[in-house]
Design an enzyme around this catalytic site. Sequence first.
Site, mmCIF file in Angstrom:
data_model
loop_
_atom_site.group_PDB
_atom_site.id
_atom_site.type_symbol
_atom_site.label_atom_id
_atom_site.label_comp_id
_atom_site.label_asym_id
_atom_site.label_seq_id
_atom_site.Cartn_x
_atom_site.Cartn_y
_atom_site.Cartn_z
ATOM 1 N N ARG A 65 59.290 30.114 31.520
ATOM 2 C CA ARG A 65 59.056 28.783 31.371
ATOM 3 C C ARG A 65 59.823 27.900 30.490
ATOM 4 O O ARG A 65 59.915 27.012 30.740
ATOM 5 C CB ARG A 65 57.568 28.643 31.246
ATOM 6 C CG ARG A 65 56.932 29.000 32.445
ATOM 7 C CD ARG A 65 55.058 29.331 31.943
ATOM 8 N NE ARG A 65 55.091 29.743 30.645
ATOM 9 C CZ ARG A 65 54.078 30.298 29.907
ATOM 10 N NH1 ARG A 65 52.659 29.499 30.399
ATOM 11 N NH2 ARG A 65 53.906 30.982 28.890
ATOM 12 N N LYS A 173 54.296 48.538 31.317
ATOM 13 C CA LYS A 173 52.967 49.195 30.946
ATOM 14 C C LYS A 173 52.338 48.074 30.134
ATOM 15 O O LYS A 173 52.904 47.201 29.626
ATOM 16 C CB LYS A 173 53.398 50.404 30.133
ATOM 17 C CG LYS A 173 53.525 50.303 28.475
ATOM 18 C CD LYS A 173 53.267 51.238 27.508
ATOM 19 C CE LYS A 173 52.737 50.791 26.478
ATOM 20 N NZ LYS A 173 52.124 51.658 25.335
ATOM 21 N N HIS A 203 58.367 54.616 28.715
ATOM 22 C CA HIS A 203 59.857 54.602 28.165
ATOM 23 C C HIS A 203 59.977 55.864 27.555
ATOM 24 O O HIS A 203 61.148 56.563 27.352
ATOM 25 C CB HIS A 203 59.943 53.419 27.425
ATOM 26 C CG HIS A 203 59.313 53.534 25.963
ATOM 27 N ND1 HIS A 203 58.172 52.863 25.804
ATOM 28 C CD2 HIS A 203 59.565 54.261 24.824
ATOM 29 C CE1 HIS A 203 57.532 53.008 24.555
ATOM 30 N NE2 HIS A 203 58.424 53.954 23.962
ATOM 31 N N LYS A 207 63.217 59.157 27.082
ATOM 32 C CA LYS A 207 63.899 59.671 25.504
ATOM 33 C C LYS A 207 64.635 61.087 26.058
ATOM 34 O O LYS A 207 64.124 61.806 26.685
ATOM 35 C CB LYS A 207 62.973 60.067 24.549
ATOM 36 C CG LYS A 207 62.245 58.698 23.984
ATOM 37 C CD LYS A 207 61.015 58.987 23.193
ATOM 38 C CE LYS A 207 60.480 57.936 22.679
ATOM 39 N NZ LYS A 207 61.005 57.086 21.594
ATOM 40 N N GLU A 241 51.728 57.232 13.628
ATOM 41 C CA GLU A 241 52.350 55.965 13.366
ATOM 42 C C GLU A 241 52.036 55.479 12.057
ATOM 43 O O GLU A 241 50.879 55.580 11.615
ATOM 44 C CB GLU A 241 52.240 54.511 14.273
ATOM 45 C CG GLU A 241 52.648 54.724 15.704
ATOM 46 C CD GLU A 241 52.522 53.827 16.502
ATOM 47 O OE1 GLU A 241 53.165 52.801 16.656
ATOM 48 O OE2 GLU A 241 51.310 53.708 16.992
ATOM 49 N N ASP A 260 46.528 52.926 24.856
ATOM 50 C CA ASP A 260 47.906 52.625 24.524
ATOM 51 C C ASP A 260 48.718 53.932 24.380
ATOM 52 O O ASP A 260 50.058 53.710 24.478
ATOM 53 C CB ASP A 260 47.688 52.036 23.041
ATOM 54 C CG ASP A 260 49.189 51.413 22.733
ATOM 55 O OD1 ASP A 260 49.802 50.630 23.403
ATOM 56 O OD2 ASP A 260 49.579 51.840 21.346
ATOM 57 N N HIS A 265 51.836 58.138 27.573
ATOM 58 C CA HIS A 265 52.911 58.882 26.441
ATOM 59 C C HIS A 265 52.574 60.448 26.681
ATOM 60 O O HIS A 265 53.101 61.225 26.804
ATOM 61 C CB HIS A 265 53.331 58.280 25.460
ATOM 62 C CG HIS A 265 53.674 56.698 25.656
ATOM 63 N ND1 HIS A 265 54.353 56.357 26.452
ATOM 64 C CD2 HIS A 265 53.570 55.770 24.777
ATOM 65 C CE1 HIS A 265 54.650 55.097 26.171
ATOM 66 N NE2 HIS A 265 53.975 54.563 25.111
#
Length: 524
Positions: A65, A173, A203, A207, A241, A260, A265
Amino acid sequence: MISSEHLDELMICRLDTERRTVEPCSIVIFGASGDLTARKLIPALYHLHQEGLLPEEYRIIGFARSEKTDASWRTELEEALTRFSRSKSVEKESWAEFSSKVHYCRGDIDDAASFKKLKDLVAGFGAGPLSHNLLFYLAISPSHFALAVGQLCRAGLICRDDPHGWQRVVVEKPFGHDLVSARELNRELTQHAHEHQIFRIDHYLGKETVQNILTFRFSNAIFERLWSRDCIDHVQITVSESLGVGRRGGYYEEAGALRDMVQNHILQVMSLIAMEPLDAEPIRNEKVKLLESIRPIPPDLVSQMVVRGQYRAGTLNGKPQPAYRDEPLVKPGSNVETYAALKLHVDNWRWSGVPFYLRTGKGLPMSASEVRIQFRPTPHVLFAARCGPKLDANSLTVRLQPNEGITLRMNGKVPGTSMQIRPVRMHFSYDAEFGAYTPEAYERLLLDALAGDATLFLRRDEVEAAWSLVDPIRTGWEGRDLSEAEFYTAGTWGPKPADELLARAGHAWREPQPLERTDTPTPH
Ligand code: NDP
């Protein structure tokens, strides 16, 4: 004499000679002004262009937009490339050629007239493949996925059976937020397009290290023979993480660690580690079979098999880290999990009795993704009898990131006149073996979507099987406030009950070892 490196080159076995070439096409990115487009999609497309992997004739159209012209969007993308592309630079000649194929279409997904405008723009590329072969990339909010595909269909931009070309949709996702919503989204998408036109992206599957799991397992006879309950004691998969949620608090409040990371994954990595060898079956069939063999955890057993956690204030990378509940856009009394650890069992002949421990979390001491295959201990004779638990069992660690590689850990004699034993390692490093170049996951995945190869994308039943495993866990947590024991200090390896989950079976988490030091059980 031929060097060993040269011999290795001669031994390369090329398997993608039958890979379909990418036909001339147009790529439409919905979400052109968004973060994913700037950080991942445009850099990936630019590198594919530089490497000559895109067809001679193609166009890229950005749709959003925000007020922009072709020229102003190109300028923004050039800046994005210098910040985010893996080369961190733009090569003048190739950029001139690439950017001349880039266009911007200002439009609103809610507005049918915007799709008419998009259609006119595409039609302006001529009657050939540029206006019939169309890849639509949905880099937009999930709440817009179904509407965007519906609008494309009504505008005649997606056809189920177009005799003049192909149309495909890449869906980002998260794909649904539970089984019911994923099924509904699948139903809505397949109203307008065939399943083979829908490319659900994860994704992780793009890898190199994740793709190598299958190559490693099925092209090396020595490991596949060990790959079962006969030799393997348990498996640990860690995706940690060392960051808090930062500005993504709003998104995370809706997601949590289970949705998540685990639903997509981590279960994908587990299915590649544990699936059966491929015969004539496509990979995706075997992955679904594996996901369906994982024993579901009913809500009343969740507290025995799953641990959730949430970080409190602490220190991350030497800097103070606020508690999750104090992050922007997070509710003050939020019970959302920033950590999850699961014990799963696979009910098939190969894995019967072998626990798979999965864990993921934010605010942990380091960012690392790895799979550790822990082999059974040696029999209690000779060295094992004398060393006791100090003689560690063998393990194989597949490091997905960082320091990508594979390490086999065994025991060896410390050189010297005395008899001492300690762990030693055999190590394969991507960097040392192949150099620093590895394409970004999005490069591989975009190329596959353009070529119509859906192997590395998620099929409808795969997504639904993963939600079927995760949903009962969420039900088990529903309405239960986090207990004191479920909190952990940012910068530590998660809540105490996660240790107890393994300790009950005589196991212990192993700290990821990106720097290749002697590994020890994870301290808290
Ligand atoms: P952003 O919020 O940065 O971008 C959203 C985009 O959608 C903007 O370009 C916005 O443009 C556009 N948009 C919003 N509403 C409309 C509308 N009504 N009509 C047309 N365009 C609209 O999101 P991200 O780029 O971060 O994420 C996009 C998708 O990718 C999400 O599904 C996310 O979950 C997924 N994803 C993102 C990752 C990331 O690293 N960013 C990683 C993995 C997945 P405008 O306001 O100009 O209309």
